[in-house]
Write a protein that holds these residues in place. Structure first.
Motif, PDB file in Angstrom:
ATOM      1  N   ARG A   1      13.029  19.171   4.367  1.00 37.14           N
ATOM      2  CA  ARG A   1      11.608  18.327   4.426  1.00 37.14           C
ATOM      3  C   ARG A   1      10.924  19.352   5.377  1.00 37.14           C
ATOM      4  O   ARG A   1      11.442  19.557   6.540  1.00 37.14           O
ATOM      5  CB  ARG A   1      11.614  17.025   4.932  1.00 37.14           C
ATOM      6  N   VAL A   2       9.807  19.847   5.278  1.00 35.76           N
ATOM      7  CA  VAL A   2       9.099  20.921   5.808  1.00 35.76           C
ATOM      8  C   VAL A   2       7.636  20.227   6.285  1.00 35.76           C
ATOM      9  O   VAL A   2       6.930  20.039   5.405  1.00 35.76           O
ATOM     10  CB  VAL A   2       8.872  22.131   5.377  1.00 35.76           C
ATOM     11  N   LEU A   3       7.545  20.094   7.672  1.00 29.84           N
ATOM     12  CA  LEU A   3       6.311  19.677   8.097  1.00 29.84           C
ATOM     13  C   LEU A   3       5.505  20.539   8.620  1.00 29.84           C
ATOM     14  O   LEU A   3       5.820  21.214   9.543  1.00 29.84           O
ATOM     15  CB  LEU A   3       6.672  18.284   8.979  1.00 29.84           C
ATOM     16  N   ILE A   4       4.166  20.759   7.979  1.00 33.01           N
ATOM     17  CA  ILE A   4       3.535  21.862   8.783  1.00 33.01           C
ATOM     18  C   ILE A   4       2.095  21.013   9.297  1.00 33.01           C
ATOM     19  O   ILE A   4       1.547  20.250   8.767  1.00 33.01           O
ATOM     20  CB  ILE A   4       2.695  22.783   7.518  1.00 33.01           C
ATOM     21  N   VAL A   5       2.121  21.397  10.708  1.00 30.13           N
ATOM     22  CA  VAL A   5       1.072  20.835  11.463  1.00 30.13           C
ATOM     23  C   VAL A   5      -0.035  21.809  11.756  1.00 30.13           C
ATOM     24  O   VAL A   5       0.226  22.964  12.605  1.00 30.13           O
ATOM     25  CB  VAL A   5       1.500  20.183  12.758  1.00 30.13           C
ATOM     26  N   ASP A   6      -1.101  21.636  11.116  1.00 32.21           N
ATOM     27  CA  ASP A   6      -2.141  22.792  11.348  1.00 32.21           C
ATOM     28  C   ASP A   6      -3.507  22.264  10.516  1.00 32.21           C
ATOM     29  O   ASP A   6      -3.292  21.623   9.687  1.00 32.21           O
ATOM     30  CB  ASP A   6      -1.690  24.152  10.466  1.00 32.21           C
ATOM     31  N   ASP A   7      -4.631  22.463  11.173  1.00 35.58           N
ATOM     32  CA  ASP A   7      -5.896  21.936  10.794  1.00 35.58           C
ATOM     33  C   ASP A   7      -6.455  23.111   9.598  1.00 35.58           C
ATOM     34  O   ASP A   7      -7.508  22.880   9.150  1.00 35.58           O
ATOM     35  CB  ASP A   7      -6.756  22.014  11.692  1.00 35.58           C
TER      36      ASP A   7
ATOM     37  N   ARG B   1      14.199  23.862  -2.900  1.00 35.25           N
ATOM     38  CA  ARG B   1      14.651  22.352  -2.549  1.00 35.25           C
ATOM     39  C   ARG B   1      13.719  22.189  -1.211  1.00 35.25           C
ATOM     40  O   ARG B   1      14.485  21.840  -0.455  1.00 35.25           O
ATOM     41  CB  ARG B   1      16.081  22.223  -2.732  1.00 35.25           C
ATOM     42  N   CYS B   2      12.499  22.060  -1.183  1.00 36.60           N
ATOM     43  CA  CYS B   2      11.721  21.942   0.016  1.00 36.60           C
ATOM     44  C   CYS B   2      10.559  20.997  -0.422  1.00 36.60           C
ATOM     45  O   CYS B   2       9.896  21.193  -1.483  1.00 36.60           O
ATOM     46  CB  CYS B   2      11.170  23.235   0.770  1.00 36.60           C
ATOM     47  N   LEU B   3      10.430  19.986   0.340  1.00 32.55           N
ATOM     48  CA  LEU B   3       9.174  19.040   0.301  1.00 32.55           C
ATOM     49  C   LEU B   3       8.173  19.426   1.384  1.00 32.55           C
ATOM     50  O   LEU B   3       8.619  19.192   2.382  1.00 32.55           O
ATOM     51  CB  LEU B   3       9.541  17.644   0.188  1.00 32.55           C
ATOM     52  N   VAL B   4       7.226  20.174   1.039  1.00 22.71           N
ATOM     53  CA  VAL B   4       6.200  20.308   2.173  1.00 22.71           C
ATOM     54  C   VAL B   4       5.277  19.257   2.282  1.00 22.71           C
ATOM     55  O   VAL B   4       4.578  19.165   1.639  1.00 22.71           O
ATOM     56  CB  VAL B   4       5.576  21.699   1.905  1.00 22.71           C
ATOM     57  N   MET B   5       5.119  19.127   3.742  1.00 19.26           N
ATOM     58  CA  MET B   5       4.191  18.080   4.096  1.00 19.26           C
ATOM     59  C   MET B   5       3.160  18.546   5.015  1.00 19.26           C
ATOM     60  O   MET B   5       3.685  19.165   5.937  1.00 19.26           O
ATOM     61  CB  MET B   5       4.722  16.739   4.582  1.00 19.26           C
ATOM     62  N   GLY B   6       1.922  18.583   4.847  1.00 17.49           N
ATOM     63  CA  GLY B   6       1.056  18.980   5.797  1.00 17.49           C
ATOM     64  C   GLY B   6      -0.034  17.970   6.600  1.00 17.49           C
ATOM     65  O   GLY B   6      -0.559  16.980   5.841  1.00 17.49           O
ATOM     66  N   VAL B   7      -0.140  18.348   7.726  1.00 16.69           N
ATOM     67  CA  VAL B   7      -0.958  17.127   8.556  1.00 16.69           C
ATOM     68  C   VAL B   7      -1.847  18.012   9.478  1.00 16.69           C
ATOM     69  O   VAL B   7      -1.657  19.148   9.761  1.00 16.69           O
ATOM     70  CB  VAL B   7      -0.135  16.118   9.513  1.00 16.69           C
ATOM     71  N   ALA B   8      -3.078  17.497   9.607  1.00 16.46           N
ATOM     72  CA  ALA B   8      -4.138  18.326  10.389  1.00 16.46           C
ATOM     73  C   ALA B   8      -3.788  18.373  11.991  1.00 16.46           C
ATOM     74  O   ALA B   8      -4.173  19.221  12.751  1.00 16.46           O
ATOM     75  CB  ALA B   8      -5.455  17.772  10.234  1.00 16.46           C
ATOM     76  N   THR B   9      -3.317  17.303  12.611  1.00 20.28           N
ATOM     77  CA  THR B   9      -2.909  17.168  13.938  1.00 20.28           C
ATOM     78  C   THR B   9      -1.475  16.574  14.140  1.00 20.28           C
ATOM     79  O   THR B   9      -0.832  16.106  13.358  1.00 20.28           O
ATOM     80  CB  THR B   9      -3.982  16.097  14.595  1.00 20.28           C
ATOM     81  N   ALA B  10      -0.865  16.715  15.404  1.00 21.14           N
ATOM     82  CA  ALA B  10       0.441  16.270  15.508  1.00 21.14           C
ATOM     83  C   ALA B  10       0.178  15.036  15.623  1.00 21.14           C
ATOM     84  O   ALA B  10       1.354  14.270  15.505  1.00 21.14           O
ATOM     85  CB  ALA B  10       0.822  16.830  17.188  1.00 21.14           C
TER      86      ALA B  10
END
Length: 223
Positions: free
Chosen positions: A192-198, A214-223
Motif C-alpha cells: 500500500r502506497v500513500l501519496i500525500v500531495d495536492d 502489486r501496489c495499491l496507490v492511494m492519494g490525499v491532498a493533505t497530511a
C-alpha cells in the motif's frame, strides 16, 4: 522563497528520484539477464545460483510465467511426441520471487519431464490457488531421478534453484502409475502506497508507474 518555475523544477527532480526508488522494487540488475531458452543446462549455471539468489524479488504472475515456459518447451515436446496439457488458474497468482531463478527452475523441471516421457504420453501441468499459496504441479509417468553425483543434471539444477530460494517442493505417487511434482509459493502481499500531495497529476503519475505491480496507490491532498 523560490519562484514558481524553480518550485516545479524541484518537484520534477523529486518525482524522478521517487520513481527510481519504486522501480528499484522490481527491476533486476543488468548483470542478471534471463539467458536463452536452451533445454540443456548451461555450463556454469550452478556458479550463478548464489549470485542470482541475491537479486531483489519481483512481482511474478505464475500463469503468465508458466504459459511462456510451456511455449518454450513445446518444440521439444513435439519432437518427443509428448502432449503438454496446461491448465492455468482461473484467477491471477502473484508471488514475490526472483523471476530469473524461478523461471529457470520450472523450465529445467519441465524439460526434464518431457525428455523422460515415452512417446505418446501426456504431461499434465496445472496452477492453482491453495489458501495463501500458489501451487504449480506436474503430473507424469515416473522418471529416473538425478543422482547427487550429477550436479548439472537438469533435475538437480531445478531442485537446487528452488532450495536456494527456499521454495517448497515435493514429489509423490498419485496412483494410476503417475507421479506428481509440486511447487508451492506464498502469494505476494499487496503493498500500500500513500501519496500525500495536492498535485493530482503526481498521484496519477505513480498510479501509472505501479499499475502492473502489486501496489495499491492511494492519494490525499493533505497530511
Amino acid at each position: 522563497d523560490v519562484s514558481e518555475r524553480h518550485a516545479y523544477r524541484d518537484l520534477r527532480s523529486a518525482t524522478e528520484a521517487l520513481a527510481q526508488i519504486i522501480r528499484g522494487w522490481t527491476e533486476v540488475p543488468d548483470a542478471a539477464h534471463e539467458g536463452d531458452e536452451a533445454t540443456e543446462p548451461a555450463m556454469g549455471v550452478l556458479r550463478e545460483v548464489e549470485r542470482l539468489s541475491s537479486v531483489q524479488h519481483q512481482d511474478v504472475e505464475v500463469n503468465t510465467l508458466v504459459t511462456d515456459l510451456v511455449a518454450s518447451a513445446q518444440q521439444l515436446a513435439d519432437r518427443r511426441e509428448v502432449s503438454i496439457i496446461w491448465r492455468e488458474s482461473p484467477t491471477p497468482l502473484h508471488v514475490a520471487a526472483n523471476r530469473v531463478v524461478l523461471r529457470q527452475a520450472i523450465l529445467n523441471l519441465l524439460s526434464h519431464l518431457v525428455q523422460t516421457q515415452q512417446s505418446g504420453t501426456e504431461l499434465l501441468l496445472r496452477a492453482a490457488r491453495a489458501q495463501d499459496e500458489a501451487v504449480v504441479q506436474f503430473t507424469a509417468r515416473p522418471c529416473e531421478a538425478a543422482v547427487a553425483s550429477e550436479p548439472e543434471h537438469p533435475l538437480s539444477i531445478a531442485l537446487q534453484l528452488l532450495e536456494t530460494q527456499e521454495i517448497a517442493w515435493s514429489q509423490a505417487s498419485v496412483g494410476a502409475g503417475l507421479q506428481a511434482w509440486t511447487i508451492r509459493l506464498p502469494l505476494a502481499v499487496q503493498r500500500r502506497v500513500l501519496i500525500v500531495d495536492d498535485n493530482q497529476g503526481l498521484i496519477r503519475l505513480f498510479q501509472r508507474y505501479l499499475s502492473h505491480q502489486r501496489c495499491l496507490v492511494m492519494g490525499v491532498a493533505t497530511a
